[in-house]
Design a protein around this motif. Sequence first.
Motif, mmCIF file in Angstrom:
data_model
loop_
_atom_site.group_PDB
_atom_site.id
_atom_site.type_symbol
_atom_site.label_atom_id
_atom_site.label_comp_id
_atom_site.label_asym_id
_atom_site.label_seq_id
_atom_site.Cartn_x
_atom_site.Cartn_y
_atom_site.Cartn_z
ATOM 1 N N ALA A 260 -3.713 11.769 -9.023
ATOM 2 C CA ALA A 260 -4.791 11.469 -8.070
ATOM 3 C C ALA A 260 -5.833 12.577 -7.986
ATOM 4 C CB ALA A 260 -4.189 11.241 -6.686
ATOM 5 N N ASP A 261 -7.084 12.171 -7.940
ATOM 6 C CA ASP A 261 -8.167 13.122 -7.702
ATOM 7 C C ASP A 261 -9.287 12.345 -7.012
ATOM 8 O OD1 ASP A 261 -9.624 15.386 -7.655
ATOM 9 O OD2 ASP A 261 -10.291 15.267 -9.742
ATOM 10 N N PRO A 262 -9.560 12.602 -5.772
ATOM 11 C CA PRO A 262 -9.040 13.672 -4.925
ATOM 12 C C PRO A 262 -7.573 13.470 -4.521
ATOM 13 C CG PRO A 262 -10.403 12.199 -3.621
ATOM 14 C CD PRO A 262 -10.541 11.747 -5.051
ATOM 15 N N GLN A 263 -6.952 14.553 -4.130
ATOM 16 C CA GLN A 263 -5.529 14.545 -3.771
ATOM 17 C C GLN A 263 -5.335 13.941 -2.378
ATOM 18 O OE1 GLN A 263 -2.111 14.402 -3.881
ATOM 19 N NE2 GLN A 263 -2.454 15.914 -5.489
ATOM 20 N N PRO A 264 -4.522 12.881 -2.279
ATOM 21 C CA PRO A 264 -4.372 12.254 -0.951
ATOM 22 C C PRO A 264 -3.253 12.876 -0.097
ATOM 23 C CG PRO A 264 -3.316 10.894 -2.614
ATOM 24 C CD PRO A 264 -3.869 12.090 -3.332
ATOM 25 N N LEU A 265 -2.352 13.624 -0.709
ATOM 26 C CA LEU A 265 -1.208 14.149 0.064
ATOM 27 C C LEU A 265 -1.083 15.643 -0.191
ATOM 28 C CD1 LEU A 265 1.223 13.228 1.868
ATOM 29 C CD2 LEU A 265 2.575 13.118 -0.238
ATOM 30 N N HIS A 297 4.016 5.360 0.142
ATOM 31 C CA HIS A 297 3.490 5.085 -1.193
ATOM 32 C C HIS A 297 2.314 4.103 -1.114
ATOM 33 C CE1 HIS A 297 4.398 3.926 -5.651
ATOM 34 N NE2 HIS A 297 3.368 4.725 -5.536
ATOM 35 N N GLY A 298 2.500 3.063 -0.315
ATOM 36 C CA GLY A 298 1.446 2.050 -0.164
ATOM 37 C C GLY A 298 0.184 2.674 0.406
ATOM 38 N N GLU A 299 0.329 3.516 1.410
ATOM 39 C CA GLU A 299 -0.849 4.146 2.031
ATOM 40 C C GLU A 299 -1.577 5.054 1.038
ATOM 41 O OE1 GLU A 299 0.058 4.752 6.731
ATOM 42 O OE2 GLU A 299 1.263 5.953 5.354
ATOM 43 N N LEU A 300 -0.778 5.786 0.263
ATOM 44 C CA LEU A 300 -1.390 6.710 -0.696
ATOM 45 C C LEU A 300 -2.108 5.928 -1.795
ATOM 46 C CD1 LEU A 300 1.462 9.394 -0.948
ATOM 47 C CD2 LEU A 300 -0.690 9.577 0.318
ATOM 48 N N GLN A 301 -1.494 4.824 -2.211
ATOM 49 C CA GLN A 301 -2.152 3.992 -3.226
ATOM 50 C C GLN A 301 -3.503 3.485 -2.715
ATOM 51 O OE1 GLN A 301 1.160 1.278 -3.863
ATOM 52 N NE2 GLN A 301 1.212 1.839 -6.039
ATOM 53 N N GLN A 302 -3.515 3.090 -1.442
ATOM 54 C CA GLN A 302 -4.767 2.614 -0.838
ATOM 55 C C GLN A 302 -5.828 3.719 -0.823
ATOM 56 O OE1 GLN A 302 -5.745 -0.459 0.044
ATOM 57 N NE2 GLN A 302 -3.820 -1.057 -0.922
ATOM 58 N N MET A 303 -5.390 4.920 -0.474
ATOM 59 C CA MET A 303 -6.339 6.045 -0.427
ATOM 60 C C MET A 303 -6.918 6.299 -1.820
ATOM 61 S SD MET A 303 -4.541 8.811 2.106
ATOM 62 C CE MET A 303 -5.820 10.067 2.041
ATOM 63 N N VAL A 304 -6.038 6.261 -2.806
ATOM 64 C CA VAL A 304 -6.491 6.500 -4.183
ATOM 65 C C VAL A 304 -7.512 5.425 -4.579
ATOM 66 C CG1 VAL A 304 -5.766 6.505 -6.618
ATOM 67 C CG2 VAL A 304 -4.413 7.740 -4.894
ATOM 68 N N LYS A 305 -7.177 4.189 -4.228
ATOM 69 C CA LYS A 305 -8.067 3.072 -4.567
ATOM 70 C C LYS A 305 -9.439 3.262 -3.924
ATOM 71 C CE LYS A 305 -5.871 -0.915 -5.060
ATOM 72 N NZ LYS A 305 -5.181 -2.135 -4.576
#
Lengths: 473, 386
Positions: A260-265, A297-305
Amino acid sequence: MYGELLETCGYTSKEIDKELPRVKRALDKAGLTEADAKRAQDRLVRYFQCGELKGMRLLVGSWFKEFVDLMLSGEEHDIRIYCELPFLTPPLIAAAKLARPDIHTAYESFYLFFVLGAFFGRVERLIEAGENFCLPPGVAHCACNQLKMGVRRVNFLPRASLVVSTGLYCDEAPKADELLEYYFGERVAYINRCQDDEPGGPLIQERPLMYTRENIDRCRRTMSEVIGREITDDHLMQAIMCSEELSTAIEEITELRVKADPQPLRIVPYQLLVYGNLMSVNLDRHDEKMEMVRVLHGELQQMVKRGEGVIEKGTPKVVISVGTPLASPDYGMMIEDAGLNICCLESYGSGGALIDTGERRRQISAMDPCTILAAVYLTMPLVSNFRVRIECITNAYRKANLDGVLMIPHYSCRVLGNDSMMVKDGVKKELGNIPLLVLEGDYFDPRYYTAEQARTRVESFAEMVRSERRVAA
Amino acid sequence: MDVMQHVTEYLRKRPAELKKLKEGGGRKVVAYLAGDYVPAELIYAAGAVPVGLIHGGDPEPVEAAHRAILRYLCPFARAQFGYWVLKEQKYYELFDLMVAPISCQHLRRVADLYSVYTELPVFRLGIPQPYDGEHGVNYFKEGLVLLKQRLEGLTGNEVTDKKLNEAIGLYNRIRGLLREISELRKSPRPPITTRDFIRLNHAAHLAAPEFVVEMLEGLYRELSQQEGPKSQAPRLLISGPNIAMGDYKVLDVIEESGGRIVAEDIAEGVLFYWENVAVDEDPLGALATRHIGKRPNCAFIRPSLKRHIEFIRGLARDFKVDGIVWYQLRFCETWDMESYFCAEELKKLAEPIPMLKLDSEYDISDRGQLRTRVETFVETLREGRV
């Protein structure tokens, strides 16, 4: 105030109504006040992203629940089995609880370092109590051992019926456990191994494997005796499978973070997640933990998206060896604020959390459960030998296409601290003159190595990493 | 004492002699790290020359090791690598194989350092925890089988049971003589100082065993006819992980402060000579039993506390000791932890034995502080005796 803290820990209203009296009792026993609860709530939001991520609220909630159970275990359970740092195979302890569900099993020192230390910022007094008792300063005793001596000295916790002691790679921890037996009458079961493997040689060899296996099996027999029930192979296998399931789920988040870039966590909450597997000493909340990882995991995927992150896009990526200080969450944040994205831990280079490459996994899957646990120990990247550590860091660097390596050796650890120069030289030999910084530190004791002391060096290092990156581009 | 001068002179020439044995005679030199876990008789039976790496006490090698290691390793372990870095101590350069007992993390790290920074081959001999129990002794014996194979490969000589039993006989004689000389110190007027006695132990790790036997036989004959000077000095036992060859500061300070050490609980002393090896049909099994099953405990073993304190009490009783000096090396975590326990236990005895804890990092600046503490301790004991 306690209710607000529990909300931040992901408790539902129903859970708060039910659990509040227990929580109050537990915090009272721990000497924590409403002001401490407020402080913890602030820290959880600031350092652990509990404000924005429900998954993180559930994760800190998991740790918090274990802590509450631990504090009340004297009132609620007759038999208590604790394991202590550096114990690394939770399924062994979990199997005891599967055999007899009314006992309490806990990873005592980890719960205290994370909850009392990282959440509340109140672990120092227990370390000091150990220091004043029999592990004085000036000898480089590990704070995790000072903590467990201090805990007993001030009667912070009820006595354990059995302490499972790990002498697989460290001499000080089992020695401290022997002192627990002597001073406080707690029974101790030791799991030892001989560290006579040749660095660079195969990690699984029949003779050391069988020696370690026998140690683990002996511990199983002692636990069976203490709980008055047989701990069967089925119990062990069930516990191993649960631990693997959790590990595998956590690995998916690891992969997400690396890319991920930007880093969500941030690194601090991520470490809390990785060490979350150690809570598998108690499988009562296994489903809850799996749900927590799924939500996160779901939240981080959303942030990445959405292209969102908590660290600026394009920030140079580094691997950290072994990690940032656990009881000082500000340390990890300071490194990130200096302009570094710690996108993975050293263990990332091994390809897995517990059991790594496919070949080893195949080898291991054909074994009985005690042998599996022995093999897990012997192949564990961090604690096998320095050559494996060099390989892990090098692999991580290449695999994740990183910009630098940051090493924070735990100064008082004769295992993970003292090989840092060798590891550094080995990594440089493999990767050339890459940006690499070694910063002596302390994972457990927040008193001696503070974030502010290290800030200038980290900032200079971050500048160097950025400059190297510009040159390379 | 002429014998000590003779030993000093012999050891001065020993590195050159070893070089000659290697280059002229084609003999292999096999070094082993301290702690009395590596049976020198096995090396000897393979036709190689065993040499103990037991030097220490100087600050320079400790400092020199810091290029590759953080300082939180005991100074003895750091020195074992530092001597190689400095190239001033020939024993650390001329061996063909190092046998490293993986007893504690400190010695394990010495093996690692040699593996990383030198071309010198290292054999790691695992030390099971705890000692007792068939499982541990068997594991150690299997390690000895691997070591035997490695030595046979190195020297091209087969280690037969006959050769090994002969070597065991020779080393038993050394241990037996050291024990006899040691027990002369039970006398109210010991004919030998512990400083000299420890030096004899050091010599036994470096000199040819035939020389050591001859020298000790002569010395025992001489000493058994003598009495030392009359003295009112308190009798002391020194206990600790090791006293390296050259680390005589604490022994000197104790003697200068009016104390008299009459026994030692260290690897270059009692742990070496305390138990002999059975001459057996299974000599490797006998070596494993002696080196693991029967030996007194070390602090890194767990559990060891009760067994260790019993051993110390026995020595204190037999050698009529007034006080104990606990001499540990800085950052030796297990000895430090055990010191606390031992001090408590010694206080609980019907006739409590006072204990003074000292530690050293082989730093020259230690001396003044050590002296003040030892003088106070000796004075307290003296007053107690009066």
